[in-house]
Design a protein around this motif. Sequence first.
Motif, PDB file in Angstrom:
ATOM      1  N   GLU A 145       0.896  -1.211   0.129  1.00  0.00           N
ATOM      2  CA  GLU A 145       0.128   0.027   0.003  1.00  0.00           C
ATOM      3  C   GLU A 145       0.837   1.239   0.046  1.00  0.00           C
ATOM      4  N   GLY A 146       2.005   1.095  -0.589  1.00  0.00           N
ATOM      5  CA  GLY A 146       2.844   2.347  -0.879  1.00  0.00           C
ATOM      6  C   GLY A 146       3.879   2.643   0.281  1.00  0.00           C
ATOM      7  N   ARG A 147       3.832   1.699   1.143  1.00  0.00           N
ATOM      8  CA  ARG A 147       4.862   1.753   2.394  1.00  0.00           C
ATOM      9  C   ARG A 147       5.927   0.723   2.174  1.00  0.00           C
ATOM     10  N   ALA A 148       7.226   1.088   2.231  1.00  0.00           N
ATOM     11  CA  ALA A 148       8.224  -0.057   2.337  1.00  0.00           C
ATOM     12  C   ALA A 148       8.046  -0.922   3.630  1.00  0.00           C
ATOM     13  N   LEU A 149       8.153  -1.990   3.471  1.00  0.00           N
ATOM     14  CA  LEU A 149       8.187  -3.096   4.596  1.00  0.00           C
ATOM     15  C   LEU A 149       9.490  -3.315   5.079  1.00  0.00           C
ATOM     16  N   PRO A 150       9.362  -3.538   6.102  1.00  0.00           N
ATOM     17  CA  PRO A 150      10.820  -3.766   6.887  1.00  0.00           C
ATOM     18  C   PRO A 150      11.644  -4.847   6.313  1.00  0.00           C
ATOM     19  N   LEU A 151      12.794  -5.172   6.455  1.00  0.00           N
ATOM     20  CA  LEU A 151      13.431  -6.507   6.039  1.00  0.00           C
ATOM     21  C   LEU A 151      13.030  -7.508   6.974  1.00  0.00           C
ATOM     22  N   GLY A 152      13.159  -8.627   6.374  1.00  0.00           N
ATOM     23  CA  GLY A 152      12.802 -10.052   7.178  1.00  0.00           C
ATOM     24  C   GLY A 152      12.515 -11.071   5.991  1.00  0.00           C
ATOM     25  N   THR A 153      11.901 -11.852   6.581  1.00  0.00           N
ATOM     26  CA  THR A 153      11.551 -12.977   5.745  1.00  0.00           C
ATOM     27  C   THR A 153      10.130 -13.254   5.756  1.00  0.00           C
ATOM     28  N   TYR A 154       9.719 -13.339   4.538  1.00  0.00           N
ATOM     29  CA  TYR A 154       8.330 -13.488   3.956  1.00  0.00           C
ATOM     30  C   TYR A 154       7.939 -14.709   3.253  1.00  0.00           C
ATOM     31  N   ALA A 155       6.558 -15.240   3.335  1.00  0.00           N
ATOM     32  CA  ALA A 155       6.246 -16.346   2.700  1.00  0.00           C
ATOM     33  C   ALA A 155       5.606 -16.090   1.199  1.00  0.00           C
ATOM     34  N   TYR A 156       5.775 -17.036   0.397  1.00  0.00           N
ATOM     35  CA  TYR A 156       4.883 -16.708  -1.037  1.00  0.00           C
ATOM     36  C   TYR A 156       4.411 -18.094  -1.424  1.00  0.00           C
ATOM     37  N   VAL A 157       3.384 -17.899  -2.384  1.00  0.00           N
ATOM     38  CA  VAL A 157       2.561 -18.926  -3.039  1.00  0.00           C
ATOM     39  C   VAL A 157       2.406 -18.486  -4.368  1.00  0.00           C
ATOM     40  N   THR A 158       2.824 -19.461  -5.467  1.00  0.00           N
ATOM     41  CA  THR A 158       2.489 -18.976  -6.873  1.00  0.00           C
ATOM     42  C   THR A 158       2.040 -20.126  -7.699  1.00  0.00           C
ATOM     43  N   ALA A 159       1.513 -19.995  -8.656  1.00  0.00           N
ATOM     44  CA  ALA A 159       0.999 -20.810  -9.518  1.00  0.00           C
ATOM     45  C   ALA A 159       1.430 -20.707 -11.009  1.00  0.00           C
ATOM     46  N   ILE A 160       2.061 -21.568 -11.773  1.00  0.00           N
ATOM     47  CA  ILE A 160       2.634 -21.195 -13.081  1.00  0.00           C
ATOM     48  C   ILE A 160       1.918 -22.070 -13.990  1.00  0.00           C
ATOM     49  N   THR A 161       1.031 -21.727 -15.153  1.00  0.00           N
ATOM     50  CA  THR A 161       0.432 -22.303 -16.079  1.00  0.00           C
ATOM     51  C   THR A 161       1.227 -22.461 -17.577  1.00  0.00           C
ATOM     52  N   TYR A 162       1.466 -23.643 -17.908  1.00  0.00           N
ATOM     53  CA  TYR A 162       2.430 -24.040 -18.799  1.00  0.00           C
ATOM     54  C   TYR A 162       1.771 -24.250 -20.014  1.00  0.00           C
ATOM     55  N   LEU A 163       2.312 -24.387 -21.221  1.00  0.00           N
ATOM     56  CA  LEU A 163       2.205 -24.597 -22.590  1.00  0.00           C
ATOM     57  C   LEU A 163       1.291 -25.529 -22.917  1.00  0.00           C
ATOM     58  N   ASP A 164       1.369 -26.715 -22.178  1.00  0.00           N
ATOM     59  CA  ASP A 164       0.594 -27.960 -22.405  1.00  0.00           C
ATOM     60  C   ASP A 164      -0.608 -27.901 -21.489  1.00  0.00           C
ATOM     61  N   GLY A 165      -1.070 -26.715 -20.864  1.00  0.00           N
ATOM     62  CA  GLY A 165      -2.356 -26.404 -20.055  1.00  0.00           C
ATOM     63  C   GLY A 165      -2.282 -26.639 -18.552  1.00  0.00           C
ATOM     64  N   GLU A 166      -0.998 -27.296 -17.939  1.00  0.00           N
ATOM     65  CA  GLU A 166      -1.273 -27.751 -16.751  1.00  0.00           C
ATOM     66  C   GLU A 166      -0.728 -26.478 -15.980  1.00  0.00           C
ATOM     67  N   THR A 167      -1.126 -26.430 -14.488  1.00  0.00           N
ATOM     68  CA  THR A 167      -1.029 -25.469 -13.750  1.00  0.00           C
ATOM     69  C   THR A 167      -0.168 -25.992 -12.686  1.00  0.00           C
ATOM     70  N   HIS A 168       1.207 -25.566 -12.136  1.00  0.00           N
ATOM     71  CA  HIS A 168       1.962 -26.268 -10.961  1.00  0.00           C
ATOM     72  C   HIS A 168       1.991 -25.097 -10.081  1.00  0.00           C
ATOM     73  N   ARG A 169       1.668 -25.430  -8.712  1.00  0.00           N
ATOM     74  CA  ARG A 169       1.781 -24.438  -7.662  1.00  0.00           C
ATOM     75  C   ARG A 169       3.237 -24.615  -6.845  1.00  0.00           C
ATOM     76  N   LEU A 170       3.674 -23.622  -6.671  1.00  0.00           N
ATOM     77  CA  LEU A 170       5.106 -23.403  -5.926  1.00  0.00           C
ATOM     78  C   LEU A 170       4.952 -22.655  -4.635  1.00  0.00           C
ATOM     79  N   SER A 171       5.711 -23.063  -3.458  1.00  0.00           N
ATOM     80  CA  SER A 171       5.698 -21.994  -2.419  1.00  0.00           C
ATOM     81  C   SER A 171       6.939 -21.919  -1.860  1.00  0.00           C
ATOM     82  N   GLY A 172       7.230 -21.145  -0.862  1.00  0.00           N
ATOM     83  CA  GLY A 172       8.471 -20.930  -0.251  1.00  0.00           C
ATOM     84  C   GLY A 172       8.540 -19.769   0.694  1.00  0.00           C
ATOM     85  N   ASP A 173       9.827 -19.299   1.146  1.00  0.00           N
ATOM     86  CA  ASP A 173      10.299 -17.994   1.594  1.00  0.00           C
ATOM     87  C   ASP A 173      11.207 -17.111   0.921  1.00  0.00           C
ATOM     88  N   VAL A 174      11.175 -16.222   1.272  1.00  0.00           N
ATOM     89  CA  VAL A 174      12.020 -14.964   0.449  1.00  0.00           C
ATOM     90  C   VAL A 174      12.471 -14.094   1.394  1.00  0.00           C
TER      91      VAL A 174
END
Length: 619
Positions: free
Chosen positions: A586-615
């Motif tokens: 929301e326009g405010r810089a967040l402090p340094l630290g560890t954050y969790a993420y989750v993402t989903a990638i859709t490939y050319l063959d129509g399959e979608t794979h879900r990935l998660s981890g920390d950054v």
Amino acid sequence: MIFRTTIILVLALLGLPPALPAQCSGTLGENIFPGGDFGAGTENIIQEDPRIAPGFSYERNPPPVDGFYTITNNTGGTGWGGIYLTWDRFFDNSSDPNGYMMVVNSSFSPGIFYEQTVNGLCGNTDYFFSADIRNMLKIGQPGSDPDVSFLIDDEVQFSTGNVPKDQRWNNYGFSFRTDPDQTTVKLSLRNNAPGGNGNDLALDNIAFRACGPEAGITAVREVIGTCEDGGTTVIEARIIGGQFDTPAIQWQVSPDGVSGWEAIEGARQPILRAEQVRLGSSFYRYLVAASTTNLTNSKCRIISDVRTITTEATGFERVDTICAGGSLQVGDSFYDRAGVYTDTLTSRLGCDSIVTTQLAVVPDPGLTAFITDISPLCQGVDDGIIRLDSAAGGAAPYRFLLDDLPAGRTYDGLASGSYTYRLVDRVGCESAGAIILEEPDPYTVDLGEDRTVTLGESVSVQVVSTDVTTAFTLDPPEVPCDTPCTQILLFPANSLHLRYRAQSQNGCIATDSIRITVNKLRDVYLPTAFSPNDDGVNDEFLPQSDQSRVVEVAYLRVYDRWGSLVFERENFAINDRTMGWDGTHEGRALPLGTYAYVTAITYLDGETHRLSGDVTLLR
């Protein structure tokens, strides 16, 4: 000598009409359609429109296009501007090389392609309607098959089903019964499949005949007759079947068994006492119908088998001619020189005959055969032709023989190879020779070896053929390729079998296929840390991969250590830095630290794979 047998009449029980089979189970009458074979002529194409195909137009310069028909004796002869590569080359279905047939290129919509009205029939009478039909397409050609219905007064009575691509004539027919007062019927042939690709046919030998009980003639032995000194032979009618309750009979006699049939006065009973009428052979048959009235109508009666009664002379003379080098057999004697010879023979009837033979010997005339031979166009397809066009020298009529086949004039459907022919004239002079139908070069196509690619990569397949390709199909059909299709470019999302079917300029068919295996690599890089300090290095957090394999990033969501959502982005392109997380909320810089993420990638063959981890967010 008198030979007697018994008449057999098998009639319908309890007055019930017999169930009619699809075919006539008894004996047929005269063909009510004498023109059903379309006649014969020296011109390959009839120029006058016969007007027999409702809704079709007549073509005088074949091949006919969709909705047209033509009358011809040879689909590859003079008068044809060419022939479709998928069509077979053949003559009409008769022994006459000048006989005609009807060739129909079906309309785009199913419909009637032949129609005739028959008058003067008899009620409560069985009839048989048949025709010879041939699929125009060669064996193995793509395209729909003709499916023909036979109609009586616009009602379907019988259908052929698919007429096969077997390069042969097929006979189809059925029986039906007229109503008690019915004297007229309309006969129609309708093609049930649409035109366009295939569904083209040839038609010949349309026949419409009365169908009655089995009508034979009984005798004590196969060879019947008398010697010249006289005698009487008794033959009897054998009628099996219940189509006629009280059969009416009329015996006839002919000098040759083919023509000149004359009614024998008063011979209307099953038993006939055949008196000696002439030396040699006399031929007997009878007409049979449901009543004496029907007996006078050629459209309502059937014709029995023919019996031969022989009256043998006690002595006769013969004049014969042989070719030099040949011989004539008379009894157990063989003669090879000109002269007059006398032999005493005993016939099969036991008659003693003195035979005087005046024999002439002619020199070899140098008999010559003029032959057209056409080798098969495609390897493995038997469509070669050997035809006797004419003969010179010798005495007509001639007999033309090819290998062990029956005598004829045209031999089609031949495989490549060597054939031996003989041409024999009336007196036995002959010439012989060999004809070679060449084996055509094979027509092949080659797509190369099986291929393995990584998801997202393109595949270029080279098509190599041994002849010019005029048509082709691909499977899967959505694979693009422009004619003449020498290179196929694919971007496969999944493994597949690529099949290629091609047709050469001679109408030959070749196929090949390869397996294309797609290695579905799912290599997505997500950094473990990033520093949004605008130094151009790791300023954003986002998935990264080869963009040729990825359709989109379905979503990317980032959460702080308390589980609150601090970033979310949906449906954006892989590697797009403007779509990544810059470490703010929301326009405010967040402090340094560890954050969790989750993402989903859709490939050319129509399959979608879900990935998660920390950054880790660095400042």
